[in-house]
Design a protein around this motif. Structure first.
Motif, short mmCIF file in Angstrom:
data_model
loop_
_atom_site.label_atom_id
_atom_site.label_comp_id
_atom_site.label_asym_id
_atom_site.label_seq_id
_atom_site.Cartn_x
_atom_site.Cartn_y
_atom_site.Cartn_z
N GLU A 1 -2.16 16.28 0.35
CA GLU A 1 -0.92 16.34 -0.42
C GLU A 1 -0.07 17.56 -0.04
O GLU A 1 1.17 17.51 -0.04
CB GLU A 1 -1.20 16.32 -1.93
N VAL B 1 1.65 16.79 3.34
CA VAL B 1 2.76 15.84 3.17
C VAL B 1 3.96 16.52 2.52
O VAL B 1 5.11 16.23 2.87
CB VAL B 1 2.29 14.62 2.35
N ALA C 1 4.58 11.16 6.19
CA ALA C 1 3.77 10.54 5.14
C ALA C 1 3.46 9.08 5.44
O ALA C 1 2.30 8.64 5.34
CB ALA C 1 4.48 10.66 3.79
N LEU D 1 1.36 8.20 -0.48
CA LEU D 1 2.00 8.54 0.78
C LEU D 1 3.18 7.63 1.09
O LEU D 1 4.22 8.08 1.59
CB LEU D 1 0.98 8.46 1.93
#
Length: 564
Positions: free
Chosen positions: A274, A277, A284, A435
């Motif tokens: 996370e 991203v 992503a 994502l």
């Protein structure tokens, strides 16, 4: 879970005394029967566990199980079940996590509550960690490592992790198991066995779910997690299996600095998924597809998969490679199950209820009286509902769980790997949805379909399947007459039995010779027909096999023709 231990309104003390008094009987009558033989160490653990049984009952009572234990049909809420398991500690938390995969056993609200069980713990004192390293590896941390950080990177109920540096300069992490874990786990596993056996004994409706067997499976799974030598072996297996995967890195196990309770691995300097991203939002969607395909290939190409794909086990290196952590839990799928799964997903996407039912029945263990038509009607309704949604909204994991629930209602025993896969898919789909919410996970199965078809058409596979079919046919034709004769003899003194008994030896010999000739003729025809089909393949290898089979089959037919 539990029915009344005594009469309505019985007190906690009565429930506790019943459990304590039944401990030895339950062990000998249920726990031993599932293990297959007596285990004196387990028996001693059972005897010593009775105070623990009392403490477990107190916790359950405080968290809403009192109505059940007191004879009322009042179940605790999902949150109460979760809180009770959290308070009871490691074994019960892990068991709750296993139960969270069993949508065929528990309602959805209980599943959701159990999925939130946390596996965190207070760090162990560094002095105890140092003692464990000495006892396991034979030397102190200061001798084995150039540097060893006393402050842990993470602490969980099984182990905590420390950063370190080897004398050759390699940066590693050292995973050290918590002290006295074996004793605690063995004691609580015995308590779980007692509770499962008692629940099944007192509540016949629970018997089809096989709670003692579920606890036995959990015992084995937890045993694997507690053996870091097994995890090191898993890491090496995955490294070799996935060495051709581009964009993947698995931290190697440093075997010479590992043992059953200590695991040393190469340190990953990546960041959590996370976080990466958040820093690279444009990557992503691509990461989602790469991770999804990686797991599909593990399952359908290799038949071995990482069984705990929660977000914390994905790190991303600065060069964009995926780093996969924590191989304590893995799953294996045999070739037959993989092909049935491919057929199941294919039929579901196509809206083919009959095909989906057939594929599912290939996976489950069927009772004799299963109502196939009723099951097919329900599966078809489910498949059509899935087919009506956009593919991006279709969850493979939820579809598998729904099928398992339907099967459970029809007394079909779902194989453990299917239940584990459904949980893996649900967890993985959650990661991918964060994502890329628009990604259709089911579309990523395209490669698996093509590979499954190609595997089925490989020359070695075709040759093996053909030989197995031929052996099965030969066995059938050889054994069927004897089977019929046995049935008729058991029938009694009816006319059909008399006909078989009155046959003369030369007549039996003649019929046997004719049966053998028929088998050879049919086998030759089947071989020639298969060869003719394969000879028309676009693959040169398959064509050559087809020609060979065609010639062999025709040779057998000609032989039978000239023999009359």
């Amino acid at each position: 879970m539990f029915r009344s231990v005594g009469r309505r309104g019985s007190q906690y003390g009565n429930a506790k005394s019943v459990l304590q008094a039944s401990a030895e009987g339950l062990y000998r009558g249920v726990v031993l029967s599932s293990a297959g033989k007596s285990d004196p160490h387990l028996f001693r653990a059972l005897v010593n566990s009775t105070p623990r049984v009392a403490s477990v009952i107190k916790v359950l009572w405080r968290h809403g199980f009192g109505g059940v234990l007191g004879g009322e049909r009042k179940w605790p809420t999902p949150d109460q079940v979760r809180d009770a398991l959290n308070e009871l500690g490691l074994v019960f938390i892990k068991f709750g996590q296993v139960l969270s995969t069993r949508a065929d056993l528990l309602p959805a609200d209980y599943i959701s509550a159990l999925e939130t069980l946390q596996d965190h713990a207070t760090p162990v004192a560094i002095e105890i960690i140092q003692q464990t390293i000495v006892s396991e590896l034979g030397n102190s941390a200061s001798t084995l490592f150039q540097d060893f950080e006393n402050e842990p990177l993470a602490s969980a109920s099984i182990a905590q992790v420390h950063a370190a540096t080897l004398w050759d300069g390699r940066e590693v992490v050292v995973k050290i198991q918590r002290p006295d874990l074996d004793e605690l786990v063995n004691q609580d596993l015995v308590v779980l066995s007692q509770v499962a056996a008692l629940a099944e004994k007192l509540t016949p409706a629970l018997r089809p779910y096989g709670l003692p067997a579920l606890v036995d499976d959990f015992r084995q799974q937890l045993g694997d997690e507690l053996n870091f030598e097994s995890e090191a072996a898993h890491i090496m297996r995955f490294e070799k299996m996935l060495e051709a995967e581009n964009g993947l890195w698995i931290p190697s196990a440093i075997v010479e600095f590992s043992s059953k309770r200590v695991l040393t691995m190469a340190r990953s300097h990546g960041v959590r998924l996370e976080q990466y991203v958040a820093e690279h939002p444009d990557e992503a969607s691509g990461l989602a597809r790469r991770i999804g395909r990686l797991f599909i290939r593990q399952i359908f190409r290799h038949g071995v998969f990482h069984a705990d794909p929660h977000p914390g086990n994905f790190f991303i290196l600065q060069d964009g490679r995926i780093c996969l952590h924590d191989f304590g839990m893995i799953g294996e799928v045999d070739e037959y199950t993989r092909e049935a799964l491919v057929s199941l997903v294919d039929a579901t996407v196509a809206g083919d209820g009959r095909g989906a039912t057939r594929a599912y029945l290939d996976l489950g263990l069927l009772p004799r009286d299963v109502d196939r038509q009723s099951l097919q009607t329900e599966v078809t309704a489910m498949v059509l509902d899935i087919r009506s949604r956009p593919l991006a909204e279709v969850s493979v994991g939820e579809a598998l769980q729904s099928l398992a629930t339907l099967g459970g209602q029809h007394q079909i025993k779902n194989p453990g790997v299917i239940l584990r896969l459904s949980k893996v898919f649900i967890t993985l789909e959650g990661v991918l949805a964060r994502l890329d919410p628009e990604l259709s996970f089911i579309e990523l199965f395209g490669d698996a379909f093509h590979e499954a078809i190609n595997r089925r058409m490989q020359p070695k596979r075709l040759q093996r399947d053909f030989m197995l079919a031929l052996q099965a046919f030969d066995k059938l034709t050889r054994e069927a007459p004897d089977d019929v004769r046995r049935i008729l003899n058991n029938w009694g003194d009816g006319n059909l039995g008399q006909i078989v008994i009155k046959q003369k030896p030369d007549e039996i010999k003649r019929r046997s010779t004719e049966a053998k000739a028929s088998r050879q003729t049919l086998a030759g025809g089947f071989t020639a027909l298969t060869g003719a089909v394969l000879a028309n393949s676009s693959s040169a290898n398959i064509q050559s096999i087809g020609v060979a089979l065609l010639v062999s089959g025709l040779a057998v037919l000609l032989f039978r023709l000239f023999r009359g």
